[in-house]
Design a protein around this motif. Structure first.
Motif, short mmCIF file in Angstrom:
data_model
loop_
_atom_site.label_atom_id
_atom_site.label_comp_id
_atom_site.label_asym_id
_atom_site.label_seq_id
_atom_site.Cartn_x
_atom_site.Cartn_y
_atom_site.Cartn_z
N VAL A 1 15.33 67.29 66.10
CA VAL A 1 14.75 66.03 66.57
C VAL A 1 15.24 64.90 65.68
N ARG A 2 15.68 63.82 66.31
CA ARG A 2 16.05 62.60 65.59
C ARG A 2 15.18 61.44 66.08
N THR A 3 14.84 60.56 65.17
CA THR A 3 14.07 59.38 65.53
C THR A 3 14.55 58.20 64.70
N PHE A 4 14.21 57.00 65.13
CA PHE A 4 14.66 55.79 64.43
C PHE A 4 13.68 55.34 63.36
N SER A 5 12.57 56.07 63.19
CA SER A 5 11.50 55.61 62.31
C SER A 5 11.11 56.68 61.30
N PHE A 6 10.96 56.27 60.03
CA PHE A 6 10.44 57.17 59.00
C PHE A 6 8.94 57.43 59.22
N ILE B 1 13.49 67.67 61.58
CA ILE B 1 13.37 66.35 62.20
C ILE B 1 13.80 65.32 61.17
N CYS B 2 14.62 64.37 61.57
CA CYS B 2 15.10 63.39 60.61
C CYS B 2 15.18 62.01 61.23
N MET B 3 15.26 61.02 60.37
CA MET B 3 15.41 59.64 60.80
C MET B 3 16.90 59.31 60.83
N GLN B 4 17.34 58.78 61.97
CA GLN B 4 18.72 58.32 62.12
C GLN B 4 18.70 56.82 62.34
N PRO B 5 19.18 56.02 61.36
CA PRO B 5 19.17 54.57 61.54
C PRO B 5 19.98 54.18 62.78
N PRO B 6 19.45 53.29 63.61
CA PRO B 6 20.19 52.87 64.80
C PRO B 6 21.50 52.18 64.42
N ASN B 7 22.58 52.58 65.07
CA ASN B 7 23.89 51.95 64.87
C ASN B 7 24.28 51.91 63.40
N SER B 8 24.01 52.98 62.68
CA SER B 8 24.27 52.96 61.24
C SER B 8 24.71 54.33 60.75
N ASN B 9 24.98 54.39 59.46
CA ASN B 9 25.35 55.65 58.83
C ASN B 9 24.12 56.54 58.71
N PRO B 10 24.30 57.82 58.32
CA PRO B 10 23.14 58.70 58.12
C PRO B 10 22.17 58.13 57.10
N SER B 11 20.91 58.53 57.20
CA SER B 11 19.91 58.07 56.25
C SER B 11 20.20 58.62 54.86
N ILE C 1 12.51 38.86 55.44
CA ILE C 1 12.67 39.98 54.52
C ILE C 1 13.08 41.22 55.31
N CYS C 2 14.25 41.76 54.99
CA CYS C 2 14.72 42.98 55.65
C CYS C 2 14.17 44.21 54.92
N VAL C 3 13.46 45.05 55.63
CA VAL C 3 12.84 46.24 55.02
C VAL C 3 12.95 47.42 55.97
N SER C 4 12.83 48.62 55.42
CA SER C 4 12.72 49.82 56.25
C SER C 4 11.26 50.00 56.66
N ASP C 5 11.03 50.81 57.68
CA ASP C 5 9.64 51.04 58.06
C ASP C 5 8.92 51.88 57.01
N TYR C 6 9.66 52.60 56.18
CA TYR C 6 9.06 53.29 55.03
C TYR C 6 8.40 52.29 54.10
N MET C 7 9.10 51.20 53.80
CA MET C 7 8.53 50.16 52.95
C MET C 7 7.36 49.45 53.65
N LEU C 8 7.51 49.23 54.95
CA LEU C 8 6.42 48.60 55.71
C LEU C 8 5.15 49.43 55.63
N HIS C 9 5.29 50.74 55.62
CA HIS C 9 4.14 51.64 55.64
C HIS C 9 3.51 51.81 54.25
N THR C 10 4.30 51.67 53.20
CA THR C 10 3.81 51.97 51.85
C THR C 10 3.57 50.74 50.99
#
Length: 301
Positions: A223-228, A196-206, A101-110
């Protein structure tokens, strides 16, 4: 088994060779020796009268014919795999099937904690393998590397099947001891502050970055990070602003994080998350069960 004088077992080898463009890696993936994979490649070259993989320096590249074969070969194998899974019944309490199952870490957390809780309470023996989202999620379904995608509706492919899952809204969040927390979230404060924002790795803007850009709002990203899910803790102790999903912020505040949320200074569209699965798996009882688990988990949020 042969079809038009082609050993159909070679299709699996061809798929692995095309995807990996490396004989050794393809052999390892299929648990074959390198010599056995090299032999398969030689047989494929004779059958198609084409090199298929061409040595260029230290790497191999696909021939034009191999590029044309990539999609139909993968499509055939995915369809066969989906057909094999069409068994008379599916019992999650006896099956050892693994769902990817492909999910974002936002979904993993909630949401995902409720999914896992439900499967545990049901006594399920299935395995759940949560994978990170990628820049082109449709390819994960096309290649048979994922069974279900959880992603924003706008990123769903028209080629496969999908259904709505959950809706959320975006809010601004700051450290509750910051100057921004005391002054309130005006447009001037929003534009002059660092973000501060989340920037998906090797992807378009969030999603929210794209939404701001569509509104003509250009934030100063410090600040940019790969995780919500890490952003709430990164905001604490700073004067930075983050724009995040409300469900994520509400959970962080409930867990005791020193945060304060505000409405965004410009109205952003709702985040509509959907489930998407391969069109060949629409009658797969395991996928049907999995989708139902996700829908029931949403009711517990």
């Amino acid at each position: 088994m042969h079809f038009r004088k082609l050993d159909l077992n070679l299709l699996v080898a061809l798929d692995a060779l095309i995807r990996n463009q490396n004989v050794s890696i393809a052999a390892e993936e299929l648990h074959l020796s390198q010599s056995a994979m090299s032999s398969s490649l030689s047989r494929l070259r004779r059958y198609f009268n084409d090199d298929l993989l061409i040595q260029t320096g230290r790497k191999m590249v696909l021939s034009p014919l191999a590029e044309q074969l990539e999609e139909p070969i993968r499509d055939i194998l995915v369809k066969i795999d989906a057909s094999i899974m069409l068994k008379p019944g599916f019992d999650p309490t006896t099956s050892d099937r693994e769902f990817r199952i492909c999910v974002s870490d936002y979904m993993l957390h909630t949401l995902i904690p409720y999914v896992i809780e439900m499967t545990q309470k049901q006594g399920c023996t299935v395995k759940l393998n949560f994978l990170p989202q990628v820049s082109d999620p449709k390819n994960e379904l096309d290649r048979g590397e994922a069974d279900l995608l959880i992603l924003p509706e706008i990123f769903c492919s028209d080629y496969h099947l999908s259904e709505p899952l959950i809706t959320d809204e975006f809010v601004c969040v700051v450290w509750d001891q910051s100057e921004l927390s005391k002054e309130g979230m005006t447009m001037d404060a929003f534009m002059s502050a660092g973000h501060i924002c989340m920037q998906p790795p090797n992807s378009n803007p969030s999603f929210e970055t794209h939404a701001y850009e569509m509104k003509g709002v250009s934030r100063r990203i410090d600040v940019r990070t790969f995780s919500f899910s890490c952003i709430p803790s990164l905001v604490v102790g700073t004067n930075l602003i983050a724009t995040l999903q409300k469900r994520l912020i509400d959970k962080s505040i409930l867990q005791g994080m020193a945060l304060k949320s505000f409405a965004t200074p410009v109205k952003l569209p709702l985040l509509r998350e959907s489930m998407q699965w391969h069109k060949y798996q629409n009658a797969d009882l395991g996928i049907i069960w999995l989708r139902q688990v996700f829908k029931e988990a949403v009711t517990r949020l």
